[in-house]
Scaffold this motif. Structure first.
Motif, short mmCIF file in Angstrom:
data_model
loop_
_atom_site.label_atom_id
_atom_site.label_comp_id
_atom_site.label_asym_id
_atom_site.label_seq_id
_atom_site.Cartn_x
_atom_site.Cartn_y
_atom_site.Cartn_z
N GLU A 1 0.80 -1.22 0.00
CA GLU A 1 0.00 0.00 0.00
C GLU A 1 0.84 1.28 0.00
N LEU A 2 2.12 1.18 0.21
CA LEU A 2 2.96 2.38 0.23
C LEU A 2 2.84 3.17 -1.07
N ALA A 3 2.65 2.47 -2.17
CA ALA A 3 2.56 3.12 -3.48
C ALA A 3 1.25 3.88 -3.67
N ASP A 4 0.33 3.74 -2.74
CA ASP A 4 -0.97 4.42 -2.86
C ASP A 4 -0.93 5.86 -2.36
N TYR A 5 0.19 6.29 -1.79
CA TYR A 5 0.26 7.60 -1.14
C TYR A 5 1.18 8.56 -1.90
N ASP A 6 0.85 9.84 -1.79
CA ASP A 6 1.68 10.89 -2.39
C ASP A 6 2.88 11.22 -1.53
N GLY A 7 2.82 10.88 -0.26
CA GLY A 7 3.92 11.13 0.66
C GLY A 7 3.86 10.17 1.82
N ILE A 8 5.02 9.84 2.37
CA ILE A 8 5.10 8.93 3.53
C ILE A 8 5.98 9.59 4.59
N ILE A 9 5.44 9.73 5.78
CA ILE A 9 6.20 10.25 6.92
C ILE A 9 6.47 9.08 7.85
N ILE A 10 7.73 8.77 8.04
CA ILE A 10 8.13 7.63 8.86
C ILE A 10 8.47 8.10 10.27
N GLY A 11 7.92 7.40 11.25
CA GLY A 11 8.25 7.67 12.65
C GLY A 11 8.87 6.44 13.27
N THR A 12 10.07 6.58 13.78
CA THR A 12 10.76 5.44 14.39
C THR A 12 11.59 5.89 15.58
N PRO A 13 11.62 5.11 16.66
CA PRO A 13 12.54 5.44 17.74
C PRO A 13 13.98 5.17 17.33
N THR A 14 14.88 5.74 18.07
CA THR A 14 16.31 5.54 17.82
C THR A 14 16.78 4.25 18.47
N ARG A 15 17.50 3.47 17.72
CA ARG A 15 18.14 2.26 18.24
C ARG A 15 19.62 2.33 17.88
N PHE A 16 20.42 2.80 18.82
CA PHE A 16 21.87 2.93 18.60
C PHE A 16 22.17 3.74 17.35
N GLY A 17 21.46 4.87 17.18
CA GLY A 17 21.72 5.76 16.07
C GLY A 17 21.13 5.32 14.75
N ASN A 18 20.20 4.39 14.81
CA ASN A 18 19.58 3.90 13.58
C ASN A 18 18.10 3.63 13.85
N MET A 19 17.34 3.37 12.78
CA MET A 19 15.93 3.10 12.96
C MET A 19 15.72 1.77 13.67
N ALA A 20 14.56 1.61 14.29
CA ALA A 20 14.23 0.37 14.96
C ALA A 20 14.18 -0.78 13.97
N SER A 21 14.53 -1.98 14.41
CA SER A 21 14.56 -3.14 13.52
C SER A 21 13.19 -3.44 12.94
N GLN A 22 12.13 -3.11 13.68
CA GLN A 22 10.79 -3.35 13.17
C GLN A 22 10.53 -2.52 11.90
N MET A 23 10.96 -1.27 11.92
CA MET A 23 10.78 -0.41 10.76
C MET A 23 11.70 -0.84 9.61
#
Length: 208
Positions: free
Chosen positions: A65-87
């Motif tokens: 479904e990501l392709a259905d949007y004109d824009g995507i805002i990602i929110g992720t906590p910091t995990r050792f200076g990188n995005m969370a593994s789930q994201m």
């Protein structure tokens, strides 16, 4: 109508709160906002023991479904200076979208949280930008026209790379996003919506 997805992962609710503020900003700019989360990878028993917030009402997103949007805002906590593994796990499944250029020219933006003032917020956002660039997205941050990131009268998140919040009060206790941090997320949501609308109009004109 311009459609923006706020796609987030949140263990304890801090990023979740910021996600809904970003959605408010999107709607204030006259666009449609959908708030969805990525799947949890931690076993439920372990997550409950750790006190994770498991009752989040947002629907779980699908990669397609990501392709259905004109824009995507990602929110992720910091995990050792990188995005969370789930994201990262979720985005790593976007190879099919990458192969057919499905996200090329769409707006991509990122916000984050960390447990301390210097907990890797900027590194997390910038490393997430790399993924967005590989997908062909147009990366948007939090411009200095949001003056809240210039504040010196309080401890606050926020940088030109994206909105952010601090999840620890400095004494090991919980700290919720402040009014200024939430306003930064709203500003970022509005900014993304306006730019996404302009790019969508340009694509439509080109197709015509």
């Amino acid at each position: 109508m311009t459609k923006i997805l706020i796609l987030y992962y949140s263990s304890y609710g801090h990023v979740e709160t910021m996600a809904y503020a970003a959605a408010e900003g999107v709607r204030n700019a006259g666009a449609a906002a959908s708030v969805k989360r990525v799947p949890e990878l931690v076993p439920e028993a372990v997550a409950r023991e750790a006190g994770y917030r498991l009752s989040q009402p947002a629907e779980v997103a699908t990669v397609a479904e990501l392709a259905d949007y004109d824009g995507i805002i990602i929110g992720t906590p910091t995990r050792f200076g990188n995005m969370a593994s789930q994201m990262k796990n979720f985005l790593d499944q976007a190879g099919g979208l990458w192969a057919r250029d499905a996200l090329v020219g769409r707006i991509g933006s990122v916000f984050t949280s960390s447990g301390s003032q210097h907990g890797g917020q900027e590194a997390t956002i910038l490393s997430a930008h790399v993924v967005l660039l590989h997908l062909g997205m147009v990366v948007v941050g939090l411009p200095y026209s949001f003056k809240g990131q210039m504040r010196m009268d309080e401890i606050t998140g926020g940088s030109p790379y994206g909105a952010s919040t601090l999840a620890d009060d400095g004494e090991g206790g919980d700290r919720q996003p402040t009014a200024n941090e939430l306003e930064g997320a709203r500003f970022q949501g509005s900014h993304v919506a306006r730019l996404a609308r302009a790019l969508a109009a340009a694509r439509s004109a080109e197709a015509a």
